[in-house]
Design a protein around this motif. Structure first.
Motif, PDB file in Angstrom:
ATOM      1  N   ASN A 239      10.413  50.335  46.829  1.00 52.85           N
ATOM      2  CA  ASN A 239       9.162  49.250  46.585  1.00 52.85           C
ATOM      3  C   ASN A 239       9.836  48.372  47.391  1.00 52.85           C
ATOM      4  OD1 ASN A 239       8.791  46.602  45.545  1.00 52.85           O
ATOM      5  ND2 ASN A 239       9.782  46.857  43.298  1.00 52.85           N
ATOM      6  N   ASP A 241       9.058  44.939  48.436  1.00 50.19           N
ATOM      7  CA  ASP A 241       9.390  44.236  47.112  1.00 50.19           C
ATOM      8  C   ASP A 241      11.203  43.734  47.385  1.00 50.19           C
ATOM      9  OD1 ASP A 241       6.517  43.142  48.387  1.00 50.19           O
ATOM     10  OD2 ASP A 241       6.154  43.512  45.846  1.00 50.19           O
ATOM     11  N   SER A 265       4.172  47.821  47.033  1.00 58.19           N
ATOM     12  CA  SER A 265       4.438  46.121  47.405  1.00 58.19           C
ATOM     13  C   SER A 265       3.059  45.167  46.853  1.00 58.19           C
ATOM     14  CB  SER A 265       4.571  45.759  48.527  1.00 58.19           C
ATOM     15  OG  SER A 265       4.186  43.995  48.651  1.00 58.19           O
ATOM     16  N   THR A 266       3.819  44.237  45.779  1.00 55.01           N
ATOM     17  CA  THR A 266       2.873  43.152  45.392  1.00 55.01           C
ATOM     18  C   THR A 266       2.320  42.363  46.197  1.00 55.01           C
ATOM     19  OG1 THR A 266       4.254  42.139  44.202  1.00 55.01           O
ATOM     20  CG2 THR A 266       3.204  43.968  42.842  1.00 55.01           C
ATOM     21  N   LYS A 267       2.669  42.046  47.558  1.00 56.08           N
ATOM     22  CA  LYS A 267       3.336  40.730  48.312  1.00 56.08           C
ATOM     23  C   LYS A 267       2.413  41.068  49.886  1.00 56.08           C
ATOM     24  CE  LYS A 267       7.242  39.138  45.986  1.00 56.08           C
ATOM     25  NZ  LYS A 267       8.818  39.147  45.856  1.00 56.08           N
ATOM     26  N   LYS A 268       2.436  42.812  50.464  1.00 55.41           N
ATOM     27  CA  LYS A 268       1.938  42.776  51.737  1.00 55.41           C
ATOM     28  C   LYS A 268       1.212  44.020  51.777  1.00 55.41           C
ATOM     29  CE  LYS A 268       6.890  43.752  52.096  1.00 55.41           C
ATOM     30  NZ  LYS A 268       8.358  43.531  53.357  1.00 55.41           N
ATOM     31  N   LYS A 269       0.626  44.566  52.542  1.00 55.64           N
ATOM     32  CA  LYS A 269       0.342  45.929  53.252  1.00 55.64           C
ATOM     33  C   LYS A 269       1.433  46.861  53.368  1.00 55.64           C
ATOM     34  CE  LYS A 269      -3.740  47.797  55.074  1.00 55.64           C
ATOM     35  NZ  LYS A 269      -4.640  47.725  55.968  1.00 55.64           N
ATOM     36  N   TYR A 274      -0.253  48.605  47.507  1.00 52.89           N
ATOM     37  CA  TYR A 274      -0.637  47.124  47.620  1.00 52.89           C
ATOM     38  C   TYR A 274      -1.454  47.079  47.202  1.00 52.89           C
ATOM     39  CZ  TYR A 274      -2.966  47.664  51.756  1.00 52.89           C
ATOM     40  OH  TYR A 274      -4.565  47.869  52.667  1.00 52.89           O
ATOM     41  N   CYS A 275      -1.021  45.048  46.646  1.00 48.66           N
ATOM     42  CA  CYS A 275      -2.246  44.131  46.101  1.00 48.66           C
ATOM     43  C   CYS A 275      -3.256  43.243  47.495  1.00 48.66           C
ATOM     44  CB  CYS A 275      -1.996  43.326  45.178  1.00 48.66           C
ATOM     45  SG  CYS A 275      -0.877  44.111  43.591  1.00 48.66           S
ATOM     46  N   GLU A 305       3.928  47.148  39.197  1.00 48.46           N
ATOM     47  CA  GLU A 305       4.331  47.888  40.282  1.00 48.46           C
ATOM     48  C   GLU A 305       4.517  49.071  39.596  1.00 48.46           C
ATOM     49  OE1 GLU A 305       7.846  45.164  40.558  1.00 48.46           O
ATOM     50  OE2 GLU A 305       7.323  44.017  41.548  1.00 48.46           O
ATOM     51  N   GLU A 366       7.988  37.266  32.261  1.00 54.66           N
ATOM     52  CA  GLU A 366       6.670  36.262  33.477  1.00 54.66           C
ATOM     53  C   GLU A 366       6.057  36.907  32.991  1.00 54.66           C
ATOM     54  OE1 GLU A 366       7.818  38.287  37.051  1.00 54.66           O
ATOM     55  OE2 GLU A 366       9.406  37.342  37.952  1.00 54.66           O
TER      56      GLU A 366
END
Length: 471
Positions: A239, A241, A265-269, A274-275, A305, A366
């Motif tokens: 992970n 992140d 990752s949900t935040k970056k390539k 990734y997202c 995730e 969340e």
């Protein structure tokens, strides 16, 4: 291993599911097996009923002579491996391993004899293990591979070997299976020696089991053991992140292990999944596939995730993208994990009894954009409930507390919302019902173990569901 245990004196410590599976498997292999547990026969009746009649049983204490006279000691995951008695036995040269290591070594032995054996796809982490493991299993099956779902998820690997009739007098793994898809806990990883999964994932590291580990670094180090025997040709999914991933990468380099590493990752390539612009991108073997997460049947950021981790392991194991997306569209999640029980008067009642630590509850909260009446509490695992302050402030309109940890949770977050202390789960459900308005959610997500009031988290969840249905 099969030949090594034949005729040997083997002690199995701990008579939960894994211990029973190991004991029965060892008898099948010709060992002289003794099963030992400090609990009474009455409390262990369900386990004793499942034991092979050839297993000798010693209950009520841990006699040192029983340990020191054994040729091999096999531990259930719930038994700490670092007790003075076990350390003394190991100091006398007696091997001490866990049930997972026992089962894996039997499969590896078959490979050493030139047989085609299944690969192990193993998933660990603090939260999401069962969901991700089951989703991966569904992906593998969609790809028409033959797989067994086992490990910490409920069926021990040793039980799977026996139930599948994998043994014959001089042959192992007579039945064709492509993969063992295995959920692995930190307790199981504490007692591995040679365990080497062909594909492994560490989903996340958040505080848990600190009543057993001496701090987060020790807990994270235990999780990292999942890759310590990996080498070229194996796959590791991490992970990107998670704040403990740099520690995982550093440990991997220090051990000079060289699996092929992918990240999600949900935040970056990243190299892996990734997202991007509201879609999930899978980058594998120079090809990119993007999927609309609205097509995933499982909901929530945490399940996004989980889906990325499962898909990476599936793709690298040889599954096609069609099989991966088919599983994502059909897999609806597991019992006791954000499970919708009922909607009554426009209030949703959600069973998240598997939320046995603070990190799990944070992830669950969340998932909601509406006010939450949170039912929490149980047996504390030396958790820091102050980590719940932000999500409670932002999401929780009322907090209903039960169990041994109720006062500690109340001290940590009680100034942020309306708090109620109730004597049992029935009273808590009634209180939650009274507090909730149309459009709200009543969520059981305890942040604690269940053993102060229930048999296990499943018992807690099923009692919650029965009480909700009775409203």
């Amino acid at each position: 291993m099969a030949r090594q245990v034949n005729g040997k004196r083997v002690l199995v410590v701990g008579l939960a599911r894994s211990g029973v599976g190991a004991a029965n498997l060892l008898v099948r292999l010709g060992a002289h097996v003794t099963a030992n547990d400090a609990k009474s026969a009455e409390s262990l009746a369900p386990s004793l009923n499942r034991l092979d009649s050839a297993v000798r049983v010693a209950l009520g204490s841990h006699p040192p002579e029983l340990f020191f006279s054994s040729d091999l000691i096999v531990l259930s995951p719930g038994v700490p491996h670092d007790t003075p008695l076990l350390e003394s036995a190991a100091g006398r040269g007696i091997p001490v391993i866990g049930e997972l290591e026992l089962a894996y070594s039997l499969v590896a032995e078959a490979a050493g004899h030139g047989r085609r054996v299944p690969g192990f796809l193993a998933i660990t982490g603090t939260n999401g293990k069962s969901t991700t493991t089951t989703l991966l299993y569904e992906m593998v099956r969609q790809a028409n591979y033959r797989a067994e779902l086992c490990g910490n998820i409920g069926t021990a690997v040793s039980e799977t070997l026996l139930a599948g009739d994998f043994f014959a007098p001089d042959a192992l793994l007579q039945r064709a299976v492509d993969f063992f898809v295995v959920e692995v806990s930190s307790f199981q990883l504490d007692t591995i020696v040679s365990f080497r999964p062909s594909g492994a994932a560490i989903l996340n590291i958040t505080p848990d089991h600190l009543d057993r580990y001496h701090g987060m670094d020790a807990y994270a180090a235990s999780k990292s053991r999942i890759f310590e025997n990996q080498s070229r040709g194996d796959v590791l999914v991490l992970n990107a992140d998670d704040p403990y991933t740099p520690q995982m990468d550093a440990r991997r380099k220090a051990l000079s292990v060289s699996p092929d590493v992918y990240y999600f990752s949900t935040k970056k390539k990243v190299r892996g999944a990734y997202c991007l612009d509201g879609r999930v991108v899978f980058s594998f073997n120079g090809v990119e596939h993007d999927v609309d997460p609205a097509e995933f049947r499982i909901r929530g950021a945490h399940n996004r995730e989980n889906a990325m981790a499962a898909a990476l392991l599936a793709l690298t194991a040889g599954c096609g993208m069609d099989a991966v997306t088919a599983a994502l569209r059909t897999f609806g999640g597991l019992e006791h994990r954000l499970e919708l029980v009922r909607e009554l008067d426009s209030v949703q009642y959600i069973n998240d009894s598997k939320g046995t630590n603070v990190g799990a509850v944070m992830k669950s909260l969340e998932s909601f954009s509406v006010p939450v009446v949170l039912i929490a509490g149980g047996r504390d695992k030396d958790s820091d409930f102050r980590l719940l302050r932000d999500p409670v402030r932002e999401k929780v309109k009322a907090l209903v507390l039960i169990g041994e940890a109720a006062a500690k949770i109340g001290d940590a977050v009680g100034d942020l919302t309306q708090v109620y202390f109730e004597s049992d789960l029935k009273a808590a459900v009634n209180r939650g019902h009274a507090c909730a308005d149309a459009g709200d959610v009543v969520l059981l997500s305890p942040a604690c173990a269940s053993f102060d009031m229930f048999l296990d988290y499943e018992d807690r969840g099923r009692q919650f569901k029965a009480l909700v249905q009775g409203l």
